[in-house]
Design a protein around this motif. Structure first.
Motif, PDB file in Angstrom:
ATOM      1  N   MET A  55       0.809  -1.208   0.000  1.00 21.81           N
ATOM      2  CA  MET A  55       0.000   0.000   0.000  1.00 21.81           C
ATOM      3  C   MET A  55       0.845   1.261   0.000  1.00 21.81           C
ATOM      4  N   GLN A  56       2.099   1.162   0.486  1.00 24.03           N
ATOM      5  CA  GLN A  56       2.994   2.317   0.432  1.00 24.03           C
ATOM      6  C   GLN A  56       3.435   2.631  -0.997  1.00 24.03           C
ATOM      7  N   ASP A  57       3.458   1.619  -1.870  1.00 26.16           N
ATOM      8  CA  ASP A  57       3.798   1.805  -3.283  1.00 26.16           C
ATOM      9  C   ASP A  57       2.917   0.871  -4.117  1.00 26.16           C
ATOM     10  N   PRO A  58       1.628   1.240  -4.262  1.00 26.74           N
ATOM     11  CA  PRO A  58       0.701   0.322  -4.934  1.00 26.74           C
ATOM     12  C   PRO A  58       0.939   0.281  -6.443  1.00 26.74           C
ATOM     13  N   GLN A  59       1.253  -0.909  -6.937  1.00 27.67           N
ATOM     14  CA  GLN A  59       1.415  -1.139  -8.366  1.00 27.67           C
ATOM     15  C   GLN A  59       0.717  -2.444  -8.723  1.00 27.67           C
ATOM     16  N   VAL A  60       0.053  -2.410  -9.893  1.00 27.60           N
ATOM     17  CA  VAL A  60      -0.779  -3.565 -10.234  1.00 27.60           C
ATOM     18  C   VAL A  60       0.050  -4.831 -10.443  1.00 27.60           C
ATOM     19  N   ASP A  61       1.298  -4.680 -10.882  1.00 27.57           N
ATOM     20  CA  ASP A  61       2.118  -5.865 -11.151  1.00 27.57           C
ATOM     21  C   ASP A  61       2.874  -6.334  -9.908  1.00 27.57           C
ATOM     22  N   ARG A  62       2.631  -5.708  -8.732  1.00 28.38           N
ATOM     23  CA  ARG A  62       3.327  -6.103  -7.505  1.00 28.38           C
ATOM     24  C   ARG A  62       2.345  -6.474  -6.387  1.00 28.38           C
ATOM     25  N   VAL A  63       1.125  -6.799  -6.733  1.00 28.52           N
ATOM     26  CA  VAL A  63       0.166  -7.231  -5.718  1.00 28.52           C
ATOM     27  C   VAL A  63       0.666  -8.555  -5.115  1.00 28.52           C
ATOM     28  N   ASP A  79      -7.853  -7.344  -8.782  1.00 28.64           N
ATOM     29  CA  ASP A  79      -8.924  -6.990  -9.732  1.00 28.64           C
ATOM     30  C   ASP A  79      -9.307  -5.517  -9.603  1.00 28.64           C
ATOM     31  N   GLN A  80      -9.403  -5.043  -8.360  1.00 32.47           N
ATOM     32  CA  GLN A  80      -9.769  -3.645  -8.152  1.00 32.47           C
ATOM     33  C   GLN A  80      -8.688  -2.685  -8.670  1.00 32.47           C
ATOM     34  N   VAL A  81      -7.431  -3.026  -8.397  1.00 32.73           N
ATOM     35  CA  VAL A  81      -6.326  -2.173  -8.840  1.00 32.73           C
ATOM     36  C   VAL A  81      -6.232  -2.159 -10.368  1.00 32.73           C
ATOM     37  N   ARG A  82      -6.405  -3.321 -10.985  1.00 30.53           N
ATOM     38  CA  ARG A  82      -6.356  -3.382 -12.446  1.00 30.53           C
ATOM     39  C   ARG A  82      -7.502  -2.571 -13.063  1.00 30.53           C
ATOM     40  N   LEU A  83      -8.704  -2.671 -12.464  1.00 28.41           N
ATOM     41  CA  LEU A  83      -9.837  -1.892 -12.955  1.00 28.41           C
ATOM     42  C   LEU A  83      -9.571  -0.404 -12.791  1.00 28.41           C
ATOM     43  N   GLN A  84      -9.001  -0.028 -11.645  1.00 29.93           N
ATOM     44  CA  GLN A  84      -8.695   1.382 -11.413  1.00 29.93           C
ATOM     45  C   GLN A  84      -7.657   1.897 -12.405  1.00 29.93           C
TER      46      GLN A  84
END
Length: 430
Positions: A55-63, A79-84
């Motif tokens: 959450m400090q560095d949110p990236q879709v490819d690092r979930v 899914d939520q991050v990719r949609l966003q």
């Protein structure tokens, strides 16, 4: 649902711990239950730490990835991050399209905040108003464009009509600006360059004024003579004939003016030109005869260099244009002077030229000679029957033939008006 699955998970762990405790005895069962609870707590703490770091560095490819309930949580988070991210990309693409559209507009567009500070402007606005898109951002617009009219316009809050600004920097131009509020804090300032339109309107006003002035004098003369003849019905024949002669001269002057105005209007309306083969040498001989008739023996009219070449163009229009140049040479050449006509090939281009030994033209007048009603010597032009439209007609005819006119003149030493045609209009020599 995630909370239900979590509840089932913990109940399952508790039941397993109770079952083992019942089988192995109370002490071992309690120890096993504590171990299970401790491992479960460590598992959750570990995944919570991973979630916190992500959450400090949110990236879709690092979930993060895990298993059991945490994997379900991370999957939903992914899914939520990719949609966003997709929504952000769509918004960025939409914003880029709107920005590109704003940049493509020929009108200037500035976005101002509630304090009239510049938030954004397009390229046209920088050209119109001399704004630096980097240094002037968040500057108050009236600090950059120091026009009292603009300051009063913004203070008035009456944006129903545009404001006209005449600027001298970065270039001389006339603009209209209009404010358009579009939300509670933001405003659009639209600018439009109307310099050319303003020039056209000025020319139109000058044209109306000049036509009125040109017609007023002959109408006044004719009206005055008619009034005199009405008041003096018994005037002698000689006086009456003199008045009638002067009235005829003035009506002829008005007729020439009307004819020239109609010719100029026809040329400016862009009527299609009928092209044909023009025998320029024969036309020059005709022009020489007409010049001798106009001069009435007061000048020497000569044909100088002449090549046996023909031209593709409109005979009547070229006759009118060349005839205007010849008649001007006669009007502005003192008695005893010489007018020479030339038809030559210069660097592969056909050139028609009229050379005279007249009074010449001062350099400051040369650029304006083709303006309608512009005269170097108004008194001399009217005395010789000029309307002030001849060279304007010549200019439009030459434009229709893709030709250019060069003027060489020295005050007191005569002039040469040379018309240079494009090579493609030259017909093979005969």
């Amino acid at each position: 649902m995630l909370w239900l699955r979590s509840l089932i998970y913990y109940l399952s762990v508790a039941l397993i711990a109770l079952f083992i405790g019942a089988v192995a005895g109370t002490e071992w069962g309690l120890i096993f239950a504590l171990v299970v609870v401790a491992c479960s707590a460590l598992f959750h703490l570990y995944n919570l730490g991973r979630l916190h770091r992500w959450m400090q560095d949110p990236q879709v490819d690092r979930v993060p990835t895990s298993f059991l309930l945490w994997q379900d949580l991370f999957d939903k988070l992914y899914d939520q991050v990719r949609l966003q991210k997709k929504q952000q990309e769509r918004l960025a693409a939409t914003l880029e399209r709107f920005t590109s559209a704003g940049e493509a507009l020929p009108d200037g567009v500035l976005i101002l905040d509630e304090h009239d500070r510049i938030e954004w402007c397009n390229q046209a606005a920088t050209q119109h108003l001399g704004i630096d898109r980097v240094a002037d951002v968040w500057q108050v617009i009236t600090n950059i464009i120091r026009q009292p009219g603009l300051r009063d316009y913004l203070r008035s809050q009456d944006f129903a009509h545009p404001l006209m600004l005449r600027l001298t920097r970065p270039v001389d131009q006339v603009l209209t600006v209009q404010m358009v509020p579009f939300d509670s804090t933001r405003k659009l300032l639209l600018s439009r360059d109307i310099t050319q339109l303003d020039r056209i309107q000025t020319v139109h006003r000058d044209f109306i004024a000049n036509v009125s002035h040109e017609l007023r004098t002959p109408l006044t003369v004719v009206g005055g003579f008619i009034e005199t003849m009405l008041d003096m019905p018994d005037v002698d024949a000689a006086t009456r004939n003199k008045h009638l002669e002067l009235m005829y001269d003035q009506t002829q002057r008005m007729q020439r003016l009307v004819d020239d105005l109609l010719t100029l209007s026809r040329l400016e309306n862009g009527m299609q030109m009928k092209e044909e083969e023009v025998d320029v040498p024969q036309l020059m001989r005709l022009l020489a005869v007409e010049a001798e008739g106009l001069s009435q023996g007061r000048h020497t009219v000569a044909i100088g260099s002449i090549v046996p070449a023909r031209l593709i163009g409109n005979h009547d229009e070229l006759h009118s244009a060349f005839g205007n140049l010849v008649s001007n040479a006669i009007r502005y050449t003192p008695n005893g002077g010489t007018i020479t006509l030339h038809w030559r090939i210069d660097n592969g281009q056909p050139v028609f030229a009229v050379q005279d030994t007249g009074i010449g033209i001062a350099p400051e007048h040369v650029p304006r000679l083709t303006e309608r009603f512009y005269r170097v010597d108004r008194g001399r032009s009217r005395a010789t029957g000029g309307t002030g439209l001849g060279l304007a007609i010549v200019k439009h005819i030459l434009q229709r033939h893709q030709a250019q006119m060069a003027i060489q003149s020295k005050l007191g030493h005569g002039s040469e008006f040379a018309v240079r045609f494009p090579m493609q209009r030259l017909l093979a020599e005969i």
